[in-house]
Write a protein that holds these residues in place. Structure first.
Motif, mmCIF file in Angstrom:
data_model
loop_
_atom_site.group_PDB
_atom_site.id
_atom_site.type_symbol
_atom_site.label_atom_id
_atom_site.label_comp_id
_atom_site.label_asym_id
_atom_site.label_seq_id
_atom_site.Cartn_x
_atom_site.Cartn_y
_atom_site.Cartn_z
ATOM 1 N N GLU A 95 0.825 -1.220 0.000
ATOM 2 C CA GLU A 95 0.000 0.000 0.000
ATOM 3 C C GLU A 95 0.854 1.263 0.000
ATOM 4 N N GLN A 98 1.666 1.624 -3.542
ATOM 5 C CA GLN A 98 0.447 1.783 -4.333
ATOM 6 C C GLN A 98 -0.120 3.191 -4.228
ATOM 7 N N VAL A 99 -0.097 3.752 -3.035
ATOM 8 C CA VAL A 99 -0.701 5.076 -2.872
ATOM 9 C C VAL A 99 0.066 6.105 -3.700
ATOM 10 N N LEU A 102 -1.086 5.486 -7.293
ATOM 11 C CA LEU A 102 -2.442 6.020 -7.459
ATOM 12 C C LEU A 102 -2.416 7.534 -7.581
ATOM 13 N N ASN A 110 -10.921 9.470 -6.777
ATOM 14 C CA ASN A 110 -11.831 8.368 -7.058
ATOM 15 C C ASN A 110 -12.341 7.799 -5.736
ATOM 16 N N PHE A 112 -14.996 5.522 -5.308
ATOM 17 C CA PHE A 112 -15.805 4.300 -5.240
ATOM 18 C C PHE A 112 -15.169 3.032 -5.802
ATOM 19 N N THR A 113 -14.149 3.146 -6.643
ATOM 20 C CA THR A 113 -13.503 1.924 -7.107
ATOM 21 C C THR A 113 -12.594 1.413 -5.989
ATOM 22 N N PRO A 114 -12.667 0.113 -5.673
ATOM 23 C CA PRO A 114 -11.755 -0.384 -4.633
ATOM 24 C C PRO A 114 -10.288 -0.236 -5.062
ATOM 25 N N SER A 115 -9.463 0.291 -4.168
ATOM 26 C CA SER A 115 -8.031 0.394 -4.453
ATOM 27 C C SER A 115 -7.449 -0.975 -4.773
ATOM 28 N N ALA A 116 -8.035 -2.010 -4.142
ATOM 29 C CA ALA A 116 -7.490 -3.356 -4.305
ATOM 30 C C ALA A 116 -7.500 -3.801 -5.762
ATOM 31 N N LEU A 118 -6.795 -1.582 -8.305
ATOM 32 C CA LEU A 118 -6.095 -0.588 -9.126
ATOM 33 C C LEU A 118 -4.582 -0.631 -8.926
#
Ligand SMILES: Nc1ncnc2c1ncn2[C@@H]1O[C@H](COP(=O)(O)OP(=O)(O)O)[C@@H](O)[C@H]1O
Ligand SMILES: [Mg+2]
Lengths: 249, 313
Positions: A95, A98-99, A102, A110, A112-116, A118
């Motif tokens: 994470e 990932q952050v 992102l 964003n 509503f899309t789960p980060s998991a 993306l």
């Protein structure tokens, strides 16, 4: 690519950075060296907007970025790692990177899309590149110091930077970790074509990976030149390398 | 990894919802009412935790948004003459706007100072509501707010509360798991680093504060449905303190922690204040006990306990 001219910053009247200048061309690896307290970290903070300079100018790719907030600096292609480990302690290793990815993908609004779902592939690729894949799902708070320093760099790489600033990347690492870290830096330059500005205490490392070196003492630039220029410069030896007469080899 | 955790928990969530749906079939009216109060208070605490636990913002006076949501709804229904359903939109939106305005004023300050200024501004809102007798009813509040038939019965209001709470909790959960939520947690952990990876930390936090205000307002609207009244104490700072304790008690790093905390505190408040008038004292003792013995809250403790068991096997 990066042009720093007569940058200054003082803390309560103490000039931590005093008229420092520096230029980095595209594709170069440039080292900043100097004794502890010379102002290297402060200089990096000024370039990246963490601190605002009192005077001077920072120009990146022809654009004046002096005093822009860090997120603006980052969005122009400059990423950095910190000397004192500065990761996201409650997030997992994955994470943490990932952050950053992102954010570069401009997805932080964003809702509503789960980060998991993306940025998985890219994050994993970076973790693979830096060799953190085995501990991908561990929490960053549980890492060893060396691993955390590597994670530092991985977070910076999440921004897919053109220009990377590394503040003492190998400080506190074991010899093996240091070797791996040096290899990584070399690869970043050669494979990804990232321009790198870094500071480092170990002179051997500095001479082995830098194209050019800037020497900083008491906040000011003493000399900026190739490794050979710096090795033989009398001022550097007096001020920093211990004052021996012979050229360092 | 995250989605598998979610899938593992999903049956439990559904089971809990089914049990809650059946409550009115076998519970007394009073207990149905109490459950509704727990649900909406839990939603309010969860919305606080959205910025407190996940955003690292010291939102010390969250009850203001609960109150604004409730007053927005009640005033809209009693004064406007428009469809009462509109009140359920106006209340939360008003709370979101107040959240944004207070946020804009406070966001420049760091941590504790943010909290202090927020308490002052929140108390200002409370004072306005308390004093503006002709509009808000002052300390009398507003009683007997007329509701649409379908939600005016005891069971109707309960089911409405249950559904709205469940949907809101789901939306907040999705937001926490979204890239926005990831960035928010990054800011909580390390604001400087967040900015250095290109996140505009203050702007992200402002949106989070509006969202938290909105769902705090939803909880307030639900209170109007369940209790038919609003009164200034709904936005008094002591309620904010209770909300913070709920988060700490249940566990501010577990999503359902604040809901569990709300259940405990609401039940205690209901029964203890029947026995003694020293509710504030009881609350203080709970707060201290939590800080000393359960720094990660009840759910944080259970989580660790379960993990230890698994490891020992
Ligand atoms: N935030 C700060 N406040 C006050 N003094 C500072 C601050 N940051 C750095 N300094 C001082 O500025 C000088 C340069 O520090 P630094 O840039 O960290 O040096 P270096 O990285 O070269 O070791 C030191 O004397 C340090 O004490
Ligand atoms: Mg330093």
């Amino acid at each position: 690519m990066l042009e720093v001219t007569s940058l200054s910053k003082s803390f309560d009247g103490f000039k931590a950075v005093n008229n420092a200048s520096l230029s980095v061309k595209e594709g170069e690896v440039v080292a900043v060296i100097g004794p502890n307290g010379a102002g290297k970290t402060t200089l990096f903070n000024l370039i990246t907007g963490v601190l605002k300079p009192e005077s001077g100018k920072v120009v990146f790719k022809g654009e004046d970025i002096t005093g822009l907030p860090p997120y603006q600096v980052c969005r122009r292609g400059i990423s950095r790692s910190f000397q004192v480990v500065n990761v996201f302690p409650k997030l997992s290793v994955f994470e943490n990177v990932q952050v950053s990815v992102l954010s570069r993908q401009k997805r932080t609004w964003n809702l509503f899309t789960p980060s998991a779902k993306l940025a998985i592939a890219e994050t994993d690729r970076i973790l693979g590149d830096v060799g953190l894949m085995e501990i991908r799902d561990g929490t960053s708070a549980a890492l060893s110091h060396g691993e955390r320093k590597v994670l530092e760099i991985a977070i910076a790489l999440g921004g897919n930077p053109e220009f990377l600033i590394l503040d003492e990347p190998t400080a506190g690492m074991s010899p093996e970790e240091t070797t791996r870290c040096i290899d990584l830096i070399k690869q970043l330059k050669e494979k990804l074509g990232i321009t790198i500005l870094f500071c480092e205490h170990d002179m051997e490392i500095v001479f082995s990976i830098s194209d050019r070196i800037m020497v900083m003492v008491r906040g000011s630039t003493i000399i900026e030149g190739t490794c050979d220029d710096v090795r033989c410069c009398q001022e550097v030896q007096d001020a920093y390398l211990g004052g021996s007469d012979a050229c360092l080899t | 990894m995250n989605s598998s955790v979610f899938r593992r928990k999903l049956p439990w969530v559904i089971a809990a919802l089914v049990v809650l749906l059946c409550f009115p079939l076998f519970l007394d009216r009073f207990y149905v009412y109490l459950t509704a109060i727990i649900l909406l208070t839990g939603l309010c605490a969860t919305s606080l935790n959205f910025v407190l636990g996940y955003g690292g913002v010291f939102q010390f006076h969250h009850a203001v948004f609960y109150g604004v949501g409730a007053y927005g709804t009640a005033l809209m229904i009693t004064k406007s003459g428009l469809s009462p359903w509109l009140g359920f939109i106006v209340g939360p939106v008003a709370a979101a706007i107040v959240g944004l305005v207070i946020g804009v004023i406070c966001i420049r300050l760091s941590k504790l100072y943010f909290g202090m200024l927020q308490i002052s501004l929140g108390s200002l809102v409370w004072a306005i509501v308390y004093r503006w007798y002709s509009f808000t009813g002052g300390d009398d509040g507003i009683h007997g707010v007329p509701l649409p038939d379908i939600i005016s019965s005891s069971n109707g209001s309960y089911y409405f509360t249950l559904i709205v709470t469940a949907v809101s909790m789901f939306i907040l959960y999705r937001m926490i798991k979204s890239p926005f939520g990831s960035a928010l947690q990054g800011i909580r952990d390390n604001p400087v680093r967040s900015e250095m990876i290109g996140v505009n930390a203050k702007l992200q936090q402002l949106l989070a504060l509006s969202i938290a205000g909105f769902f705090g307002g939803v909880a307030g609207s639900l209170f109007v449905v369940v209790d038919n009244t609003v009164f200034p104490d709904m936005m008094f700072w002591t309620l904010s303190l209770e909300l913070i304790i709920m988060c700490l008690l249940g566990g501010w790093l577990s999503y359902l922690g604040p809901m569990v905390g709300a259940a405990v505190i609401v039940l205690l408040r209901t029964y203890v204040s029947g026995i003694t008038g020293y509710w504030a004292l009881v609350l203080g003792v709970i707060m201290m006990a939590v800080i000393f013995f359960l720094p990660n809250g009840v759910l944080g403790y259970l989580d660790r306990f379960v993990k230890k068991k698994v490891r020992n096997k």
